[in-house]
Structures are given as structure tokens and as C-alpha cells.
Design an enzyme around this catalytic site. Structure first.
Site, PDB file in Angstrom:
ATOM      1  N   ASN A  45      34.536  43.371  35.569  1.00 23.74           N
ATOM      2  CA  ASN A  45      36.301  42.862  36.478  1.00 23.74           C
ATOM      3  C   ASN A  45      37.238  42.258  35.229  1.00 23.74           C
ATOM      4  O   ASN A  45      38.139  42.147  35.739  1.00 23.74           O
ATOM      5  CB  ASN A  45      35.916  41.582  36.384  1.00 23.74           C
ATOM      6  CG  ASN A  45      34.809  40.883  37.242  1.00 23.74           C
ATOM      7  OD1 ASN A  45      34.887  41.096  38.466  1.00 23.74           O
ATOM      8  ND2 ASN A  45      33.693  40.401  36.828  1.00 23.74           N
ATOM      9  N   HIS A 131      32.815  29.932  44.943  1.00 22.62           N
ATOM     10  CA  HIS A 131      32.418  30.425  43.831  1.00 22.62           C
ATOM     11  C   HIS A 131      31.210  29.762  43.226  1.00 22.62           C
ATOM     12  O   HIS A 131      31.463  28.181  43.917  1.00 22.62           O
ATOM     13  CB  HIS A 131      32.688  30.979  42.707  1.00 22.62           C
ATOM     14  CG  HIS A 131      32.335  31.422  41.569  1.00 22.62           C
ATOM     15  ND1 HIS A 131      31.440  30.896  40.050  1.00 22.62           N
ATOM     16  CD2 HIS A 131      32.006  33.006  41.000  1.00 22.62           C
ATOM     17  CE1 HIS A 131      31.140  31.446  39.709  1.00 22.62           C
ATOM     18  NE2 HIS A 131      30.965  32.578  40.044  1.00 22.62           N
ATOM     19  N   GLU A 175      39.405  29.842  46.783  1.00 23.53           N
ATOM     20  CA  GLU A 175      39.730  30.796  46.094  1.00 23.53           C
ATOM     21  C   GLU A 175      41.436  31.457  46.525  1.00 23.53           C
ATOM     22  O   GLU A 175      41.769  31.497  48.596  1.00 23.53           O
ATOM     23  CB  GLU A 175      38.673  31.140  45.401  1.00 23.53           C
ATOM     24  CG  GLU A 175      37.594  30.882  45.814  1.00 23.53           C
ATOM     25  CD  GLU A 175      36.458  31.491  44.582  1.00 23.53           C
ATOM     26  OE1 GLU A 175      36.226  33.146  45.121  1.00 23.53           O
ATOM     27  OE2 GLU A 175      35.539  31.005  44.988  1.00 23.53           O
ATOM     28  N   SER A 179      35.441  36.281  45.107  1.00 24.17           N
ATOM     29  CA  SER A 179      34.530  37.838  44.098  1.00 24.17           C
ATOM     30  C   SER A 179      33.817  38.479  44.837  1.00 24.17           C
ATOM     31  O   SER A 179      33.750  39.275  44.242  1.00 24.17           O
ATOM     32  CB  SER A 179      33.998  36.595  42.686  1.00 24.17           C
ATOM     33  OG  SER A 179      33.001  35.314  43.751  1.00 24.17           O
ATOM     34  N   ASP A 204      41.457  28.372  42.878  1.00 28.89           N
ATOM     35  CA  ASP A 204      40.697  29.117  41.704  1.00 28.89           C
ATOM     36  C   ASP A 204      41.622  30.754  42.225  1.00 28.89           C
ATOM     37  O   ASP A 204      41.082  31.561  43.592  1.00 28.89           O
ATOM     38  CB  ASP A 204      39.272  29.350  41.669  1.00 28.89           C
ATOM     39  CG  ASP A 204      38.860  30.284  41.136  1.00 28.89           C
ATOM     40  OD1 ASP A 204      39.151  31.323  40.545  1.00 28.89           O
ATOM     41  OD2 ASP A 204      37.422  29.618  40.449  1.00 28.89           O
ATOM     42  N   HIS A 207      40.254  36.027  40.477  1.00 28.24           N
ATOM     43  CA  HIS A 207      40.788  37.382  40.935  1.00 28.24           C
ATOM     44  C   HIS A 207      41.911  37.796  41.418  1.00 28.24           C
ATOM     45  O   HIS A 207      41.587  39.344  41.627  1.00 28.24           O
ATOM     46  CB  HIS A 207      38.835  38.284  41.986  1.00 28.24           C
ATOM     47  CG  HIS A 207      37.697  37.879  40.902  1.00 28.24           C
ATOM     48  ND1 HIS A 207      36.991  38.358  40.093  1.00 28.24           N
ATOM     49  CD2 HIS A 207      37.134  36.373  41.578  1.00 28.24           C
ATOM     50  CE1 HIS A 207      35.745  38.140  39.919  1.00 28.24           C
ATOM     51  NE2 HIS A 207      36.027  36.740  40.776  1.00 28.24           N
ATOM     52  N   LYS A 238      38.047  38.406  32.996  1.00 28.27           N
ATOM     53  CA  LYS A 238      38.243  39.036  33.642  1.00 28.27           C
ATOM     54  C   LYS A 238      39.797  40.443  33.427  1.00 28.27           C
ATOM     55  O   LYS A 238      39.671  40.746  33.357  1.00 28.27           O
ATOM     56  CB  LYS A 238      38.022  38.762  35.308  1.00 28.27           C
ATOM     57  CG  LYS A 238      36.722  37.721  35.561  1.00 28.27           C
ATOM     58  CD  LYS A 238      36.669  37.441  36.728  1.00 28.27           C
ATOM     59  CE  LYS A 238      34.779  36.513  36.253  1.00 28.27           C
ATOM     60  NZ  LYS A 238      34.403  35.791  35.850  1.00 28.27           N
TER      61      LYS A 238
HETATM   62  C1  LIG Z   1      36.481  32.908  41.666  1.00 28.70           C
HETATM   63  C2  LIG Z   1      35.135  32.556  40.610  1.00 28.70           C
HETATM   64  N1  LIG Z   1      35.852  31.199  39.628  1.00 28.70           N
HETATM   65  C3  LIG Z   1      34.594  30.942  38.455  1.00 28.70           C
HETATM   66  C4  LIG Z   1      34.130  32.197  37.646  1.00 28.70           C
HETATM   67  C5  LIG Z   1      32.671  31.965  36.770  1.00 28.70           C
HETATM   68  O1  LIG Z   1      34.550  32.047  35.048  1.00 28.70           O
HETATM   69  P1  LIG Z   1      33.878  33.075  33.812  1.00 28.70           P
HETATM   70  O2  LIG Z   1      33.090  33.996  34.094  1.00 28.70           O
HETATM   71  O3  LIG Z   1      34.899  31.934  33.061  1.00 28.70           O
HETATM   72  O4  LIG Z   1      32.696  31.615  33.024  1.00 28.70           O
HETATM   73  C6  LIG Z   1      33.997  33.089  38.323  1.00 28.70           C
HETATM   74  C7  LIG Z   1      32.693  34.516  37.942  1.00 28.70           C
HETATM   75  O5  LIG Z   1      32.173  35.109  38.405  1.00 28.70           O
HETATM   76  C8  LIG Z   1      34.777  33.344  39.925  1.00 28.70           C
HETATM   77  O6  LIG Z   1      34.579  34.555  40.239  1.00 28.70           O
END
Ligand SMILES: Cc1ncc(COP(=O)(O)O)c(C=O)c1O
Length: 392
Positions: A45, A131, A175, A179, A204, A207, A238
Site C-alpha cells: 500500500n 474494515h 470509508e 480496501s 476512515d 486508502h 500506507k
Molecule cells: C480502511 C483501513 N483502516 C484501518 C486499517 C488498519 O491500519 P493499520 O495497518 O495501520 O493497522 C487498514 C489496514 O489495512 C485499512 O485498510
């Protein structure tokens, strides 16, 4: 051990082995492998290449040379240091929020925030594909939880119109770029729904960072809805090339409540200071490169178009995440393996990470991905499809 004492370690071993064997039989066993170097990496990522950016690495190196490597304690003891405070300030300025809090990971941020700020009497409406870390927080909160059809804002509106107890706090969790699907909802309409129905909105943007927004700060900025978002989540691991995460708020009380009540924050050694120093410079780099992002989005759009023309099931869009739905677990694993042998690392994603029968390749486009590599990738995919057909 005498025979009348229950042998719990043996029972545990038997239980775990049975579970692993069942997973193996279903073709769903997950295994850990050391990542080997590849010619073209379209699997991780690091969308902007900041994990190897000289300025970002130099910031981490300088912080490392001056020490300390570790925060060595909880943020409430001595772990919260000048690099963390400077990063919070830079993040607030970048995104247009007044208050920020750094976390060790996006997973712990999401789990902690929903698990701490939401109460059992509250109602959470969350997109069906949020997620796993958000789901973990929702389950921890004990609130009433309704999953809403993916990106379906009419369905969300219908849920919001349902009668509800006046005292109940309602949350909407989404989001901006999902993801595993690389798509997202209409944020302007979500903000309009918020104004109409008055929920707490947690967004969130993990991405979307770097790829969208006039300064690379995500979709809330490009959609003009920053002031409507109550809890903004971004990650540092990421597009920003490091590790860790952050939450941003307009209201001071949310940050202070987390500092006072979130176990994930209070009882964990804080993010390594060199990572905070690196992230502060990564923001600058993302800002500087934002002018190029229209070209990155255009390439994503063209790649999806080209895939569809060649008969692959790839949705339209322009995000860095391009899913190519293959269907069965076996096929996606075989295709992923074939591409790896040809020098391309791509994600091969199976249920339960994605819904049944939607096993897929997950292609992460990067700022420096060149069309020649995408073209070569599609040729190898075709070669695999033809040989696969020949076998059948
Ligand atoms: C939308 C989303 N939020 C949170 C996370 C978690 O983040 P981290 O990898 O910093 O634990 C991810 C990880 O894949 C994600 O895709």
C-alpha cells in the site's frame, strides 16, 4: 500426568489442529512467507513510494541518530514526545481539524475509538464492507449495529428515517476508499444526510491519502466535507510510507476522552519517535506531489478500462486499488502464483476477507507505476487464462 487430570494443553492442541486441518481442506489456510524481491510490486500500500523516499528516510535517520529509538513507555508516562506533538500539529494543518491523536496502528485506533466513544445504548450504521478493525471496535462497543448495503446511501437514508429513541446517539461509519474494492460513497451526499439526520460521522480515509485531495489529504477535502466529519481516521503505514495512525476531531472532548479511557492508547508503548518524525516529512512530500495525482488517477481509470476490454471483471473508478474479480479461491491463487513467477507481486485475496465467490486480484497502483508494466501484466494474465482454458 495422572489420567484423571484433564490435559488442557493436549486438548488445545487437538482443537487447533482440527481447525487448521479444516481450513486446509477448504483451501483457506493462511501461511506466512518472507516477501521475496520482485520486479514490479503491485501488492503493498506504499502508493506514493514514500517508504523509500530519500527525504522521509533522512528524517527517520536523523531522529534515530539523535535517539531514542523507542518511546519506551505509554504516552501518558513519557512516551508522548516532541516528534508526536509536531506530527499532530502537521496533520491538523494538512486536513483542517483542530485536534489530533497519534496511534500505534490503524487497527488499534479504530478498535479503540469505537470501543471507547460509543456506548451500548447507541446505534451504529456501518457500510457492509468496512474494515475488520472497525468491526472489532463496533463489537467491542456493545452498541446496536446495523450493516448497510455497500455504498448505498438510499439504504442509509432509509435506516436513518426509522423511528429511534430520542436520547440515542447514532453513528455512521464509512470509508472513503474501501480496501478490497477500491470504491467509495458519495461523500457530499453523506454530509447532506448528516445535516438532515444529525448523526456522528466516522470516516476512515486510509486508502485515499496522497491519491485524492488538492494537497493529497483525501476525499473529505476534495468533496468539501471536512467540517462534517466528526472522527477522521488516517494511517501512516500506507501512502505515508511509515507505520502508525491518527485520528482527527473538531471537538476537544473526543480526544480527551480517548486519552482518559482508551486502553489501546493508555496501556501500550507509544509509536517509535523516528516514525513520527518520518511521517511529518511524508506529509510534506505528499503535499508536494499532489499536483501529479490527476495523472495517477487517469492511469487507474485507463487500466480498468483496458482490463474490461480484455474481458476481466474490474469495476470502473480511479483509486489506487484495482480489484479484478476472479471467483474461485483456486483460480485466484493460481493466477497470483503465475504472476509472481513472471515478476509481478499482486494481492490474491480470498474469503473470508472478501465475500464468498468473489476471490480477487488486488492490484495496488503506485505513483511510479508505468503503463508498460501494466500492459505486460495484462499480457501475462491473458497467457494464464489461455493455458488455464487449455487445461480444462
Ligand atoms: C480502511 C483501513 N483502516 C484501518 C486499517 C488498519 O491500519 P493499520 O495497518 O495501520 O493497522 C487498514 C489496514 O489495512 C485499512 O485498510
Amino acid at each position: 500426568m495422572t489420567t484423571d487430570i484433564p490435559d488442557s494443553p493436549a486438548r488445545l492442541r487437538a482443537r487447533l489442529r482440527a481447525d487448521l486441518a479444516a481450513r486446509g481442506e477448504a483451501g483457506r489456510l493462511r501461511t506466512l512467507r518472507v516477501a521475496a524481491p520482485v520486479r514490479v510490486n503491485l501488492a503493498d500500500n506504499d502508493y506514493l513510494g514514500l517508504a523509500t523516499d530519500p527525504a522521509v528516510l533522512a528524517a527517520a535517520r536523523t531522529a534515530l541518530e539523535n535517539g531514542p529509538l523507542s518511546a519506551s513507555s505509554s504516552p501518558l508516562v513519557r512516551g508522548y514526545q516532541s516528534h508526536h506533538a509536531a506530527l499532530e500539529k502537521a496533520l491538523c494543518a494538512w486536513h483542517g481539524f483542530s485536534h489530533g491523536l497519534i496511534w500505534n496502528s490503524g487497527f488499534s485506533a479504530n478498535q479503540a475509538i469505537l470501543g471507547t466513544l460509543v456506548s451500548p445504548g447507541d446505534l451504529i450504521l456501518a457500510d457492509r464492507l468496512v474494515h475488520h478493525s472497525l468491526i472489532a471496535g463496533i463489537l467491542k462497543s456493545g452498541a446496536t449495529f446495523t450493516r448497510v448495503a455497500h455504498n448505498d446511501l438510499d439504504a442509509l437514508d432509509t435506516q436513518l428515517r426509522k423511528p429511534h429513541a430520542k436520547h440515542r446517539i447514532r453513528w455512521v461509519v464509512t470509508e472513503s476508499v474501501y480496501s478490497m474494492d477500491g470504491d467509495g460513497p458519495d461523500l457530499a451526499r453523506l454530509a447532506a444526510l448528516k445535516r438532515q439526520h444529525g448523526f456522528v460521522w466516522m470516516l476512515d480515509e486510509t486508502h485515499a491519502l496522497g491519491w485524492y485531495g488538492p494537497q493529497g489529504q483525501g476525499c473529505a477535502a476534495s468533496s468539501g466535507v471536512v467540517k462534517d466529519v466528526d472522527v477522521f481516521i488516517g494511517t501512516l503505514g500506507k501512502a505515508l510510507g511509515g507505520m502508525g495512525a491518527y485520528a482527527l476531531f473538531h471537538d476537544h472532548a473526543l480526544r480527551e476522552s480517548l486519552i482518559n479511557h482508551a486502553g489501546e492508547f493508555i496501556y501500550s508503548t507509544y509509536l517509535a519517535p523516528p516514525l513520527a518524525a518520518a511521517a511529518t516529512v511524508a506529509i510534506e512530500r505528499a503535499r508536494m506531489r499532489a499536483g501529479e495525482s490527476a495523472a495517477w488517477r487517469d492511469q487507474s481509470h485507463r487500466f480498468r478500462e483496458a482490463l474490461r476490454q480484455r474481458g476481466w471483471n474490474a469495476p470502473p473508478g480511479d483509486s489506487p486499488i484495482v480489484p479484478i474479480i476472479i471467483g474461485t479461491d483456486a483460480a485466484v491463487l493460481a493466477l497470483g502464483q503465475h504472476l509472481l513467477q513472471c515478476g509481478f507481486a499482486v494481492g490474491a485475496i480470498r474469503p473470508p476477507t472478501v465475500p464468498e465467490n468473489t476471490a480477487r486480484l488486488r492490484i495496488s497502483l503506485k505513483a511510479d507505476t508505468i503503463w508498460e508494466d501494466l500492459d505486460a501484466l495484462m499480457r501475462e494474465m491473458e497467457r494464464w487464462r489461455e493455458s488455464d482454458r487449455a487445461v480444462q
